[in-house]
Design a protein around this motif. Structure first.
Motif, short mmCIF file in Angstrom:
data_model
loop_
_atom_site.label_atom_id
_atom_site.label_comp_id
_atom_site.label_asym_id
_atom_site.label_seq_id
_atom_site.Cartn_x
_atom_site.Cartn_y
_atom_site.Cartn_z
N ILE A 30 8.29 -29.92 9.62
CA ILE A 30 8.82 -29.55 10.82
C ILE A 30 7.89 -29.26 11.99
CG2 ILE A 30 10.63 -27.90 12.18
CD1 ILE A 30 11.95 -29.78 10.19
N TYR A 31 7.72 -30.27 12.89
CA TYR A 31 6.64 -30.02 14.03
C TYR A 31 7.13 -29.21 15.24
CZ TYR A 31 4.16 -33.84 11.82
OH TYR A 31 2.99 -34.46 11.06
N LYS A 32 8.58 -29.42 15.32
CA LYS A 32 8.97 -28.59 16.70
C LYS A 32 10.58 -28.40 16.51
CE LYS A 32 8.45 -30.61 20.77
NZ LYS A 32 7.90 -30.86 22.07
N VAL A 33 10.91 -27.19 17.05
CA VAL A 33 12.49 -27.02 17.25
C VAL A 33 12.68 -26.46 18.61
CG1 VAL A 33 14.31 -25.55 16.26
CG2 VAL A 33 12.69 -26.35 14.49
N GLU A 34 13.42 -27.00 19.36
CA GLU A 34 13.86 -26.47 20.82
C GLU A 34 15.35 -26.21 20.81
OE1 GLU A 34 11.12 -28.49 24.02
OE2 GLU A 34 11.88 -29.95 22.58
N ILE A 35 15.70 -25.35 21.43
CA ILE A 35 17.03 -24.98 21.73
C ILE A 35 17.29 -25.13 23.07
CG2 ILE A 35 18.90 -23.35 21.46
CD1 ILE A 35 17.24 -22.15 19.11
N LYS A 36 18.14 -26.24 23.40
CA LYS A 36 18.34 -26.25 24.88
C LYS A 36 19.54 -25.62 25.49
CE LYS A 36 14.62 -29.50 25.12
NZ LYS A 36 13.84 -29.43 26.47
N ASP A 37 20.08 -25.95 26.74
CA ASP A 37 21.38 -25.47 27.15
C ASP A 37 22.41 -25.75 26.22
OD1 ASP A 37 19.78 -24.43 29.49
OD2 ASP A 37 20.39 -26.57 30.58
N ASN A 38 23.41 -24.72 26.43
CA ASN A 38 24.43 -24.76 25.45
C ASN A 38 24.25 -24.99 23.89
OD1 ASN A 38 26.14 -24.88 27.86
ND2 ASN A 38 25.87 -26.95 28.16
N ASN A 39 23.25 -24.38 23.45
CA ASN A 39 22.65 -24.32 22.23
C ASN A 39 22.68 -25.68 21.37
OD1 ASN A 39 22.27 -21.81 22.29
ND2 ASN A 39 24.37 -21.16 21.51
N VAL A 40 22.11 -26.63 22.24
CA VAL A 40 21.85 -27.96 21.49
C VAL A 40 20.43 -28.12 21.08
CG1 VAL A 40 21.47 -30.43 22.24
CG2 VAL A 40 23.17 -29.39 23.36
N VAL A 41 20.19 -28.38 19.88
CA VAL A 41 19.11 -28.01 18.92
C VAL A 41 18.57 -29.61 18.95
CG1 VAL A 41 18.11 -27.37 16.86
CG2 VAL A 41 20.06 -26.15 17.73
N PHE A 42 17.25 -29.51 19.31
CA PHE A 42 16.10 -30.86 18.93
C PHE A 42 15.09 -30.62 18.08
CE2 PHE A 42 18.12 -30.95 23.19
CZ PHE A 42 18.48 -32.55 23.34
N VAL A 43 15.16 -31.23 17.11
CA VAL A 43 14.01 -31.28 15.98
C VAL A 43 13.04 -32.14 16.00
CG1 VAL A 43 13.73 -30.76 13.42
CG2 VAL A 43 15.73 -29.64 14.72
N THR A 44 11.88 -32.16 16.00
CA THR A 44 11.01 -33.15 15.67
C THR A 44 10.39 -32.87 14.47
OG1 THR A 44 10.59 -33.21 17.97
CG2 THR A 44 8.99 -34.47 16.66
N GLY A 71 27.57 -21.69 16.64
CA GLY A 71 27.26 -21.50 18.05
C GLY A 71 26.30 -22.73 18.33
N VAL A 72 25.63 -23.33 17.31
CA VAL A 72 25.14 -24.83 17.76
C VAL A 72 26.11 -25.75 18.22
CG1 VAL A 72 23.69 -26.59 16.68
CG2 VAL A 72 23.16 -24.44 16.09
N THR A 73 25.94 -26.51 19.31
CA THR A 73 26.69 -27.44 19.67
C THR A 73 26.49 -29.04 19.36
OG1 THR A 73 25.68 -27.47 21.99
CG2 THR A 73 27.61 -25.94 21.73
N ASP A 74 25.31 -28.99 19.43
CA ASP A 74 24.72 -30.43 18.86
C ASP A 74 23.48 -30.28 18.33
OD1 ASP A 74 25.09 -33.15 18.28
OD2 ASP A 74 24.73 -33.75 20.47
N VAL A 75 23.08 -31.40 17.34
CA VAL A 75 21.64 -31.51 16.95
C VAL A 75 21.17 -32.95 17.14
CG1 VAL A 75 20.33 -31.14 14.87
CG2 VAL A 75 22.19 -29.62 15.23
N HIS A 76 19.93 -32.90 17.53
CA HIS A 76 19.22 -34.27 17.54
C HIS A 76 17.99 -34.05 16.70
CE1 HIS A 76 21.76 -35.49 20.82
NE2 HIS A 76 21.84 -34.20 21.39
N VAL A 77 17.78 -35.00 15.74
CA VAL A 77 16.67 -35.09 14.82
C VAL A 77 15.77 -36.19 15.21
CG1 VAL A 77 15.82 -35.04 12.57
CG2 VAL A 77 17.95 -33.82 13.13
N GLN A 78 14.54 -35.96 15.65
CA GLN A 78 13.56 -37.16 15.72
C GLN A 78 12.63 -37.20 14.75
OE1 GLN A 78 11.96 -37.28 19.65
NE2 GLN A 78 10.54 -38.78 19.16
N ILE A 79 12.27 -38.32 13.80
CA ILE A 79 11.42 -38.49 13.19
C ILE A 79 10.08 -39.06 14.03
CG2 ILE A 79 10.46 -39.80 11.30
CD1 ILE A 79 12.56 -37.82 10.31
N THR A 80 9.09 -38.39 13.59
CA THR A 80 7.69 -39.00 14.42
C THR A 80 6.68 -39.15 13.25
OG1 THR A 80 6.02 -38.60 16.00
CG2 THR A 80 6.97 -36.61 14.82
#
Length: 101
Positions: A30-44, A71-80
């Motif tokens: 896990i390189y990075k986890v960000e929580i944006k507006d409306n509890n959208v989670v972005f994982v790199t 509470g998490v509304t959406d999740v986006h996982v990006q592989i790098t």
């Protein structure tokens, strides 16, 4: 009740690489986890190698388990692949578990 950051951390510590007895967080995948507006989670994240057998399943597992957090509304996982993963990215716990220390 834990806050959303703590719950995300707990979930990431509960997901294991299918070939190793260590969770993906301690493996350093896990390189990075960000929580944006409306509890959208972005994982790199990365994988141990491009040919990793879990390349198709592990990102999906991360997404599904994080989406299950209240509470998490959406999740986006990006592989790098940058930076390329290596053993030095593992926590001391993982290194001890795998016999590297």
């Amino acid at each position: 009740m834990a806050n959303i950051h703590e719950e995300i951390d707990e979930v990431l510590h509960s997901i294991y690489d299918p070939e190793l007895p260590v969770n993906i967080y301690d493996l350093g995948l896990i390189y990075k986890v960000e929580i944006k507006d409306n509890n959208v989670v972005f994982v790199t994240m990365t994988l141990t190698a491009p040919s990793c057998p879990a390349a198709q399943s592990l990102p999906v597992e991360v997404e599904e388990k994080l989406k299950a957090i209240e509470g998490v509304t959406d999740v986006h996982v990006q592989i790098t692949w940058e930076p390329k993963w290596d053993k030095s990215m593992m926590s001391e716990v993982a290194q001890l578990e795998l016999g590297f220390m």
